[in-house]
Design a protein around this motif. Structure first.
Motif, PDB file in Angstrom:
ATOM      1  N   PHE A  31       0.843  -1.193   0.000  1.00  0.00           N
ATOM      2  CA  PHE A  31       0.000   0.000   0.000  1.00  0.00           C
ATOM      3  C   PHE A  31       0.879   1.244   0.000  1.00  0.00           C
ATOM      4  O   PHE A  31       1.965   1.247   0.584  1.00  0.00           O
ATOM      5  N   ASP A  32       0.378   2.305  -0.601  1.00  0.00           N
ATOM      6  CA  ASP A  32       1.055   3.587  -0.457  1.00  0.00           C
ATOM      7  C   ASP A  32       0.924   4.089   0.971  1.00  0.00           C
ATOM      8  O   ASP A  32       1.835   4.735   1.501  1.00  0.00           O
ATOM      9  N   CYS A  33      -0.212   3.773   1.597  1.00  0.00           N
ATOM     10  CA  CYS A  33      -0.463   4.267   2.950  1.00  0.00           C
ATOM     11  C   CYS A  33      -1.406   3.315   3.676  1.00  0.00           C
ATOM     12  O   CYS A  33      -2.306   2.736   3.070  1.00  0.00           O
ATOM     13  N   VAL A  34      -1.180   3.154   4.970  1.00  0.00           N
ATOM     14  CA  VAL A  34      -2.111   2.436   5.839  1.00  0.00           C
ATOM     15  C   VAL A  34      -2.484   3.380   6.972  1.00  0.00           C
ATOM     16  O   VAL A  34      -1.611   3.977   7.604  1.00  0.00           O
ATOM     17  N   VAL A  35      -3.793   3.522   7.208  1.00  0.00           N
ATOM     18  CA  VAL A  35      -4.278   4.395   8.275  1.00  0.00           C
ATOM     19  C   VAL A  35      -4.927   3.551   9.350  1.00  0.00           C
ATOM     20  O   VAL A  35      -5.887   2.819   9.089  1.00  0.00           O
ATOM     21  N   LEU A  36      -4.398   3.628  10.560  1.00  0.00           N
ATOM     22  CA  LEU A  36      -4.980   2.962  11.723  1.00  0.00           C
ATOM     23  C   LEU A  36      -5.754   4.001  12.519  1.00  0.00           C
ATOM     24  O   LEU A  36      -5.169   4.962  13.023  1.00  0.00           O
ATOM     25  N   CYS A  37      -7.065   3.814  12.604  1.00  0.00           N
ATOM     26  CA  CYS A  37      -7.914   4.774  13.312  1.00  0.00           C
ATOM     27  C   CYS A  37      -8.079   4.372  14.774  1.00  0.00           C
ATOM     28  O   CYS A  37      -8.290   3.192  15.089  1.00  0.00           O
ATOM     29  N   GLY A  38      -8.029   5.350  15.652  1.00  0.00           N
ATOM     30  CA  GLY A  38      -8.202   5.092  17.066  1.00  0.00           C
ATOM     31  C   GLY A  38      -9.607   4.609  17.384  1.00  0.00           C
ATOM     32  O   GLY A  38     -10.580   5.061  16.788  1.00  0.00           O
ATOM     33  N   SER A  39      -9.708   3.668  18.314  1.00  0.00           N
ATOM     34  CA  SER A  39     -10.992   3.161  18.794  1.00  0.00           C
ATOM     35  C   SER A  39     -10.734   2.486  20.131  1.00  0.00           C
ATOM     36  O   SER A  39      -9.604   2.504  20.632  1.00  0.00           O
ATOM     37  N   GLN A  40     -11.764   1.889  20.701  1.00  0.00           N
ATOM     38  CA  GLN A  40     -11.571   1.218  21.975  1.00  0.00           C
ATOM     39  C   GLN A  40     -11.072  -0.212  21.817  1.00  0.00           C
ATOM     40  O   GLN A  40     -10.798  -0.896  22.800  1.00  0.00           O
ATOM     41  N   LEU A  41     -10.919  -0.670  20.568  1.00  0.00           N
ATOM     42  CA  LEU A  41     -10.457  -2.031  20.306  1.00  0.00           C
ATOM     43  C   LEU A  41      -8.953  -2.057  20.101  1.00  0.00           C
ATOM     44  O   LEU A  41      -8.385  -1.159  19.491  1.00  0.00           O
ATOM     45  N   LEU A  42      -8.317  -3.127  20.574  1.00  0.00           N
ATOM     46  CA  LEU A  42      -6.871  -3.270  20.457  1.00  0.00           C
ATOM     47  C   LEU A  42      -6.462  -4.259  19.372  1.00  0.00           C
ATOM     48  O   LEU A  42      -5.309  -4.271  18.936  1.00  0.00           O
ATOM     49  N   GLN A  43      -7.410  -5.086  18.914  1.00  0.00           N
ATOM     50  CA  GLN A  43      -7.062  -6.120  17.935  1.00  0.00           C
ATOM     51  C   GLN A  43      -6.538  -5.528  16.637  1.00  0.00           C
ATOM     52  O   GLN A  43      -5.636  -6.098  16.003  1.00  0.00           O
ATOM     53  N   GLN A  44      -7.113  -4.396  16.213  1.00  0.00           N
ATOM     54  CA  GLN A  44      -6.708  -3.804  14.946  1.00  0.00           C
ATOM     55  C   GLN A  44      -5.245  -3.370  14.975  1.00  0.00           C
ATOM     56  O   GLN A  44      -4.484  -3.631  14.047  1.00  0.00           O
ATOM     57  N   ALA A  45      -4.855  -2.691  16.043  1.00  0.00           N
ATOM     58  CA  ALA A  45      -3.470  -2.239  16.174  1.00  0.00           C
ATOM     59  C   ALA A  45      -2.519  -3.426  16.250  1.00  0.00           C
ATOM     60  O   ALA A  45      -1.473  -3.452  15.581  1.00  0.00           O
ATOM     61  N   THR A  46      -2.880  -4.405  17.058  1.00  0.00           N
ATOM     62  CA  THR A  46      -2.027  -5.586  17.210  1.00  0.00           C
ATOM     63  C   THR A  46      -1.820  -6.294  15.876  1.00  0.00           C
ATOM     64  O   THR A  46      -0.699  -6.665  15.511  1.00  0.00           O
ATOM     65  N   ALA A  47      -2.909  -6.471  15.126  1.00  0.00           N
ATOM     66  CA  ALA A  47      -2.820  -7.162  13.828  1.00  0.00           C
ATOM     67  C   ALA A  47      -1.938  -6.395  12.852  1.00  0.00           C
ATOM     68  O   ALA A  47      -1.118  -6.987  12.141  1.00  0.00           O
ATOM     69  N   LEU A  48      -2.093  -5.068  12.822  1.00  0.00           N
ATOM     70  CA  LEU A  48      -1.285  -4.259  11.900  1.00  0.00           C
ATOM     71  C   LEU A  48       0.187  -4.304  12.273  1.00  0.00           C
ATOM     72  O   LEU A  48       1.052  -4.507  11.406  1.00  0.00           O
ATOM     73  N   PHE A  49       0.489  -4.108  13.533  1.00  0.00           N
ATOM     74  CA  PHE A  49       1.894  -4.073  13.952  1.00  0.00           C
ATOM     75  C   PHE A  49       2.572  -5.417  13.721  1.00  0.00           C
ATOM     76  O   PHE A  49       3.739  -5.476  13.311  1.00  0.00           O
ATOM     77  N   ARG A  50       1.854  -6.500  13.959  1.00  0.00           N
ATOM     78  CA  ARG A  50       2.421  -7.831  13.694  1.00  0.00           C
ATOM     79  C   ARG A  50       2.660  -8.033  12.204  1.00  0.00           C
ATOM     80  O   ARG A  50       3.682  -8.604  11.789  1.00  0.00           O
ATOM     81  N   ALA A  51       1.715  -7.583  11.392  1.00  0.00           N
ATOM     82  CA  ALA A  51       1.857  -7.727   9.940  1.00  0.00           C
ATOM     83  C   ALA A  51       3.067  -6.954   9.437  1.00  0.00           C
ATOM     84  O   ALA A  51       3.811  -7.437   8.575  1.00  0.00           O
ATOM     85  N   LEU A  52       3.278  -5.764   9.984  1.00  0.00           N
ATOM     86  CA  LEU A  52       4.410  -4.941   9.558  1.00  0.00           C
ATOM     87  C   LEU A  52       5.739  -5.512  10.042  1.00  0.00           C
ATOM     88  O   LEU A  52       6.757  -5.379   9.358  1.00  0.00           O
ATOM     89  N   GLU A  53       5.745  -6.132  11.201  1.00  0.00           N
ATOM     90  CA  GLU A  53       6.971  -6.798  11.653  1.00  0.00           C
ATOM     91  C   GLU A  53       7.339  -7.924  10.680  1.00  0.00           C
ATOM     92  O   GLU A  53       8.509  -8.127  10.363  1.00  0.00           O
ATOM     93  N   GLY A  54       6.329  -8.654  10.221  1.00  0.00           N
ATOM     94  CA  GLY A  54       6.576  -9.764   9.316  1.00  0.00           C
ATOM     95  C   GLY A  54       6.837  -9.321   7.886  1.00  0.00           C
ATOM     96  O   GLY A  54       7.507 -10.024   7.126  1.00  0.00           O
ATOM     97  N   SER A  55       6.300  -8.146   7.509  1.00  0.00           N
ATOM     98  CA  SER A  55       6.452  -7.642   6.143  1.00  0.00           C
ATOM     99  C   SER A  55       6.634  -6.128   6.185  1.00  0.00           C
ATOM    100  O   SER A  55       5.683  -5.370   5.949  1.00  0.00           O
ATOM    101  N   PRO A  56       7.846  -5.661   6.476  1.00  0.00           N
ATOM    102  CA  PRO A  56       8.102  -4.221   6.612  1.00  0.00           C
ATOM    103  C   PRO A  56       7.838  -3.405   5.347  1.00  0.00           C
ATOM    104  O   PRO A  56       7.683  -2.194   5.419  1.00  0.00           O
ATOM    105  N   SER A  57       7.777  -4.070   4.218  1.00  0.00           N
ATOM    106  CA  SER A  57       7.526  -3.355   2.964  1.00  0.00           C
ATOM    107  C   SER A  57       6.035  -3.272   2.638  1.00  0.00           C
ATOM    108  O   SER A  57       5.650  -2.851   1.546  1.00  0.00           O
ATOM    109  N   LEU A  58       5.184  -3.646   3.583  1.00  0.00           N
ATOM    110  CA  LEU A  58       3.743  -3.652   3.368  1.00  0.00           C
ATOM    111  C   LEU A  58       3.200  -2.287   2.979  1.00  0.00           C
ATOM    112  O   LEU A  58       2.297  -2.175   2.158  1.00  0.00           O
ATOM    113  N   THR A  59       3.757  -1.230   3.564  1.00  0.00           N
ATOM    114  CA  THR A  59       3.289   0.120   3.254  1.00  0.00           C
ATOM    115  C   THR A  59       4.431   1.118   3.286  1.00  0.00           C
ATOM    116  O   THR A  59       5.415   0.923   4.012  1.00  0.00           O
TER     117      THR A  59
END
Length: 275
Positions: A31-59
């Motif tokens: 992606f050219d850009c990934v936007v993580l929006c704030g909310s009361q859920l933590l799963q979204q942030a965790t999933a994104l950060f793990r994905a980026l650790e595994g694939s730093p070129s994702l965005t």
């Protein structure tokens, strides 16, 4: 008594609001850009950060957006109850939602690895709702000298996903990147990470979300409130957020079956204390 048809109505609304276009953020490519929006859920942030650790070129760019709004107190509570992130409970009090996610990122994930392929991290902490998430994010990209993205993944609370994407499309359609004089149609891709669903035993409703425990989600009351409140906002009429109303989002077509399910849910919420 809770009928299976009520659970079906809830699941229909939840699936439609989630607008799942991408189930796994790590499966798209780049992606050219990934936007993580704030909310009361933590799963979204965790999933994104793990994905980026595994694939730093994702965005090329990761924007974490969110100031202090209606979900902020819920986010503080979610952190305090998390089996790992709870250690941040005291130091995050009073912080904007994006800064809470930033603390989690820096403390529990390998930021050096995430940025090793050139991914740029931007924090937007002024926005207070879905609409201003879009406005402030695009302003921040421009202020940072970053060209308007052609592809942008949006990661958000599933119940607010469809409205959030419609807000980004509205802002993007109406503006160009002044720093570059561009007029680019950005392809916004919705990635809710999971789609909330419920089951019933005839007496009660319970969450049924693979790999996510109920205690990590909204309270049931909050979930019903979010579902029933989103449909009026998405309507393109005098009371909605569409062009014929407040004009916060692009026009959204609401399927008749979703409208009917929302009406039945509203009736159930008004007449049933068991929910």
């Amino acid at each position: 008594m809770v009928t299976s048809s009520l659970a079906d109505d809830i699941n229909l609304i939840a699936a439609w609001l989630s607008k799942e276009e991408l189930a796994d953020i790590g499966s798209f490519g780049v992606f050219d850009c990934v936007v993580l929006c704030g909310s009361q859920l933590l799963q979204q942030a965790t999933a994104l950060f793990r994905a980026l650790e595994g694939s730093p070129s994702l965005t090329k760019v990761m924007v974490i957006t969110g100031g202090i709004g209606h979900s902020t107190s819920g986010l503080y509570e979610a952190v305090s109850k998390h089996p790992i992130y709870y250690v941040l409970s005291e130091e995050i009090k009073g912080l904007p939602e994006s800064r809470v996610f930033e603390r989690i990122l820096r403390r529990f994930f390998d930021l050096e690895k995430i940025t090793s392929k050139g991914c740029k991290l931007l924090i937007e902490d002024r926005s207070t709702n879905c609409g201003s998430n879009a406005i402030e994010t695009l302003r921040l990209l421009e202020a940072s000298g970053i060209s308007r993205p052609q592809s942008c993944a949006i990661i958000q609370d599933p119940t607010m996903m469809r409205r959030t994407v419609a807000g980004f499309e509205k802002v993007s359609n109406e503006s160009t990147n002044k720093a570059f004089g561009e007029s680019i149609n950005t392809n916004f891709v919705a990635c809710p990470v999971f789609v909330p669903q419920m089951v019933t035993d005839g007496h009660d409703l319970d969450f049924c979300v693979p790999n996510v425990e109920a205690k990590e989600l909204w309270s049931k009351e909050r979930f019903y409130e979010l579902l029933s409140g989103e449909i009026p906002r998405l309507r393109d009429d005098s009371g909605g957020y569409g062009p014929a109303g407040k004009d916060f989002i692009v026009h959204v077509d609401i399927p008749m079956e979703v409208e009917s399910a929302a009406s039945r849910l509203q009736q159930a919420l008004g007449s049933s204390r068991s929910m």
